[in-house]
Structures are given as structure tokens and as C-alpha cells.
Motif scaffolding. Structure first.
Motif, PDB file in Angstrom:
ATOM      1  N   SER A   9     -25.308  31.643 -16.618  1.00  0.00           N
ATOM      2  CA  SER A   9     -24.969  30.680 -17.662  1.00  0.00           C
ATOM      3  C   SER A   9     -23.566  30.140 -17.459  1.00  0.00           C
ATOM      4  N   LEU A  50     -22.416  26.346 -16.650  1.00  0.00           N
ATOM      5  CA  LEU A  50     -21.413  25.639 -17.451  1.00  0.00           C
ATOM      6  C   LEU A  50     -20.316  25.085 -16.558  1.00  0.00           C
ATOM      7  N   THR A 108     -16.311  26.980 -25.946  1.00  0.00           N
ATOM      8  CA  THR A 108     -17.570  26.616 -25.304  1.00  0.00           C
ATOM      9  C   THR A 108     -18.096  27.768 -24.458  1.00  0.00           C
ATOM     10  N   VAL A 125     -21.768  29.677 -25.013  1.00  0.00           N
ATOM     11  CA  VAL A 125     -22.757  29.837 -23.950  1.00  0.00           C
ATOM     12  C   VAL A 125     -23.086  31.313 -23.727  1.00  0.00           C
TER      13      VAL A 125
END
Length: 506
Positions: free
Chosen positions: A369, A373, A384, A388
Motif C-alpha cells: 500500500s 501511494l 495520508t 492508507v
């Protein structure tokens, strides 16, 4: 709803059936030490109350633990003059030791005890033992801290009692309200399995017994009582409090390490349809889900805290790996003990190794992940990144629970143990009665509940006793062999409306 119906060593609670007249249903033990003045009034008052209000046969047992005054002679005279009274002598001190010895030797299906000062109103005795007779509960205690209780005692004892119960709630997670009230009862089949686990022989005996029973899932019934403090009590408060705190530490450590075998105290469910096994739901699933969610929430908070700390001096990938590793080890240990109920050190290393494999899967999900990102934006903000990671951890959590349940901590108790490997149930062990033996009809697998004879015995003399003429044969604590009993059941009959004491204004 709990779906685990592992029977343990205890059968399902049932009503005690009616049985032969003369067999005691209730054995009330009065532990005493140097109580030559209070013993006779206590026994006479208790006996009169039971004869008048208790609908079944009973016994009163005076448990003298190493008295040095004339208490043994007073107890012997009472036992000689009153058929329902028995005396028992131990050569070692300790209230817990006296209760364990007499209860282990008694043949009554319901066992109780009360202090010799009779601070508790005797009108609470029948409500105390009725849930045990009916099969509703396993133990029963009088509570002075219930809202409907009426208590007369000094501020010092009130403060000590409430503080002690707060300590029990905070340290041992006790949910019963009053551990120290000298007014308790227990079913004999429960005592047979529970008493060998209780180590204390003094004043902490009650508390240890209740804590272990509650942790094993046994049902404890509480009865609000009216209680008047005895100003002449000989209890040494400081020494008793110190011993109690030592007992709290010992029991807490034993529970934390899983050294106590409480599975032997588990009961199967009753006949309530809501408690029957559910064929379409795996055993223990609901309870395990709740425990896993609680542990997972705490682990997530720990992970986010560690990630923020590690991120301050390392890159995102390194911080994520370190935080996930530490939180995964803590998560596996917590789930092992709290969610799946695995106690003791056995298999701990293997479980952690399997947990690290599950950790690797979670690391792959979260790292992937973060990589996605980073490919989407060159400089993502810290908030952020956290968002995530939370989403990735939610997906990893579902997979972690399934792997924990099916692979790391599988349920290996689905089969029924064979009769050759299981211990002999209490229902098939021979009965060794204590006190007057009762003759039962052949082929009767359960003792039936006796009705108390309606004919009154010959009146007994209440004049002062000549204590020099009577003595009891000494009995030591180790003289009580391991006596067992059949689990008995009975149908409780209502007390007649006119069975009350007209002299008691309450």
C-alpha cells in the motif's frame, strides 16, 4: 452467545430430588476458635431458627480449630443434647482449613457456613441456600454492600471492606460485591472440584474460592443481608489485611501465568433452548471475535504510535516494518491468552513463529500500500500515509483472524474425550458420609431430598453446661480423606406462609 459446550468435570445443575427422611440436605458449619462464651447461644439460636423455618433436614457442625479454652467441651455437650448438632475438632488453626476439612467430609448436598457472632440476620439463610437446592447457582454469598442491605458498623470497618473489594475488582477483575461477609454456601459437587484448587487456610480462603469460581464461569448468587457489627470481634485487622493482599498477589500471578486448571470446573449448558449448541456457528466464534477486535484495536493504536516514533528518524518502509514487527509480537501474545484462551508456556514459541508468518502477510499488504501511494504521489503527507496504512491494516486484520483461528490457534476440543482418558466423574465415585449415616434404598442413583420430621425431639436443657464432664476426640485436618459424592438434584418446595417468627419485627 457462548457456543462452547465443553462439559468439564461438573454435570449440569439440576434440582435436588426428595429423599429419605433424616438425611441432611444442608450442613451449616460454624468455625470457632476460643468461643466458649458465644458458641452455645449461637448454636441454640441457629437450631431454633432452622427447626422453625427450614423445610428439610439439616445439620449444624461446630468446627473447632485448635481452641485452647473450653470451646471443645461446650461443642461436645451441644452435640450430645441436640441430634442435629455435630462437633469436629482440628489441632491446627485457620478458618479456611476448618471449612475445607468439614466440607470435604460432609455428605450434605448443600454446604454453608456462618460466623459464630451471628452478625447476619438468619432470615437470609433460606434465600441463601434456595438457589443451590433448586440447581440455579453453584455458590451463594451474603452481601453487605448491596443497595437493599441494612448494615450497622463503624466507619473504620466500612472503609476497609469497601477498599478491599475495590482492590479485588481492580486487580483480580472480581464482579461479586462482598468477599468478606461470613455468610456463604456452596453445592457439594462444586466443592469437590473447587476446594483442591484453593491454597489459603486462613481468612483469604473465601476470596480465593470466589475468584476461582468466577473465573471458571460458575454462577455466584448474591443475597442482600441485614448485618450488625460485632464490637467484640477478635479479628486482627492489620494482619488479616496483609495476608489478604499477599493472597491477592498470589492468585493474580497464578491466573496470569495460567498455572490453575480451571477447565475442570466448567459446566455444560442447561436445557434453555437459547443455550443449546448452534450447528451453523463455529464454537466460540462470537466471543473470539469480540476479544480479537479489542486486542486488534489496542494493537492498532500501538502500531500507529510506534510508526510515528520510528518515522521521525527513518524512512516510511523501515518505520512500518519495525512498528508492525513489535505490535505483531504483542498482538500474538495477547490473542493467545485473551482471545483463544491458551494458558501456560507450552507452544508459545511455535505460536509466535506462526504469528510472524501472519505478520509477513500483513507487512506485504501494508508495504504494498505504501509503495502504491509512493507511485501515485512523490511526496505524500503524513496524514495520508496513516490513512492508507489504516485501510491496509483493516484488510490484514480480517485475514489475520482467519489464520489465527484456523492455523495458529485451532480448536482441537471438537471431539468428545474417550472414557479411558477422562477422569472418573464425581457421580461414579463412592460416597463417604460425614456425620450420622443415612440408609438409602438400593438402586437409587441420586439421594432424594429429605423432609424434616414433623415430630419434635425431646426438649433439651439450656442450662449452663458442666464443661469438665465433656470432651471431643481430636481430629486433625489430614484425617479427612478425599470423600466424593453423587451430584444430587431436588425439587424445592415453598416455605409455608405461616413459617415466620412472630417475635421478629422485621
Amino acid at each position: 452467545m457462548r457456543t462452547d459446550s465443553s462439559p468439564g468435570n461438573l454435570p449440569a445443575r439440576e434440582h435436588l430430588p426428595a429423599t429419605d427422611a433424616g438425611t441432611a440436605v444442608l450442613d451449616v458449619v460454624i468455625p470457632v476458635y476460643n468461643e466458649e462464651k458465644d458458641l452455645q447461644p449461637c448454636v441454640l439460636r441457629l437450631h431454633e431458627h432452622l427447626k422453625r423455618t427450614f423445610p428439610y433436614a439439616f445439620r449444624i457442625t461446630v468446627a473447632d480449630n485448635a481452641s485452647t479454652d473450653t470451646t471443645p467441651q461446650v461443642a461436645a455437650r451441644l452435640a450430645e443434647r441436640i441430634p442435629e448438632v455435630t462437633s469436629f475438632r482440628l489441632e491446627q488453626k485457620g478458618r479456611g482449613r476448618a471449612l475445607r476439612t468439614v466440607w470435604s467430609a460432609s455428605d450434605a448436598p448443600v454446604l454453608a457456613y456462618m460466623d459464630v457472632d451471628l452478625s447476619t440476620d438468619l432470615n437470609a439463610l433460606l434465600p441463601l441456600v434456595a438457589p443451590l437446592i433448586s440447581g440455579h447457582s453453584d455458590l451463594a454469598i451474603g452481601s453487605r454492600l448491596s443497595r437493599s442491605s441494612r448494615v450497622v458498623r463503624g466507619a473504620k470497618r466500612e472503609f476497609i471492606s469497601r477498599t478491599y473489594n475495590l482492590i479485588l475488582r481492580g486487580s483480580l477483575q472480581a464482579r461479586f460485591s462482598d468477599a468478606q461477609c461470613g455468610f456463604k454456601a456452596i453445592r457439594r459437587d462444586v466443592a469437590q472440584e473447587l476446594l483442591p484448587l484453593v491454597e489459603d487456610t486462613g481468612w483469604f480462603f473465601d476470596t480465593e474460592m470466589l475468584v476461582l469460581a468466577e473465573r471458571a464461569g460458575l454462577r455466584i448468587h448474591e443475597v442482600p443481608v441485614d448485618w450488625v457489627d460485632d464490637p467484640d470481634s477478635t479479628v486482627h485487622i492489620v494482619k488479616t489485611a496483609t495476608d489478604d493482599l499477599k493472597g491477592v498477589w498470589r492468585v493474580g500471578r497464578a491466573l496470569a501465568t495460567g498455572s490453575l486448571s480451571l477447565d475442570r470446573l466448567t459446566r455444560p449448558f442447561g436445557d434453555d433452548p437459547r443455550d443449546r449448541d448452534l450447528t451453523d456457528v463455529p464454537k466460540g466464534l462470537a466471543r473470539q471475535l469480540v476479544g480479537f477486535c479489542v486486542v486488534g484495536g489496542l494493537s492498532t493504536l500501538l502500531y500507529l504510535l510506534l510508526y510515528s516514533v520510528f518515522r521521525s528518524f527513518s524512512g516510511a518502509q523501515v518505520a512500518n516494518a519495525l512498528a508492525l514487527l513489535v505490535s505483531a509480537i504483542a498482538n500474538t501474545a495477547a490473542n493467545r491468552r485473551l482471545t483463544f484462551g491458551v494458558r501456560g508456556p507450552g507452544g508459545a514459541v511455535r505460536h509466535q513463529a506462526q504469528g510472524l508468518v501472519v505478520f509477513g502477510i500483513g507487512l506485504a499488504l501494508t508495504s504494498g500500500s505504501l509503495a502504491a501511494l509512493g507511485a501515485a504521489t512523490s511526496d505524500p503527507s503524513h496524514s495520508t500515509e496513516l490513512a492508507v496504512l489504516i485501510a491496509a491494516n483493516l484488510a490484514a486484520t480480517v485475514l489475520r483472524f482467519l489464520l489465527f483461528r484456523a492455523w495458529v490457534f485451532p480448536d482441537r476440543q471438537g471431539g468428545t474425550p474417550s472414557s479411558s482418558s477422562s477422569p472418573e466423574p464425581a457421580a461414579h465415585r463412592p460416597v463417604q458420609p460425614f456425620g450420622p449415616a443415612a440408609t438409602r434404598s438400593g438402586g437409587d442413583t441420586h439421594p432424594r431430598l429429605p423432609q424434616r420430621p414433623t415430630a419434635s425431639p425431646a426438649p433439651y436443657d439450656t442450662a449452663p453446661y458442666d464443661t469438665a464432664l465433656y470432651d471431643t476426640a481430636p481430629h486433625r485436618a489430614d484425617d479427612a480423606v478425599d470423600r466424593s459424592w453423587r451430584d444430587s438434584t431436588m425439587q424445592l418446595q415453598a416455605v409455608r406462609p405461616h413459617d415466620h417468627d412472630p417475635r421478629n419485627a422485621r
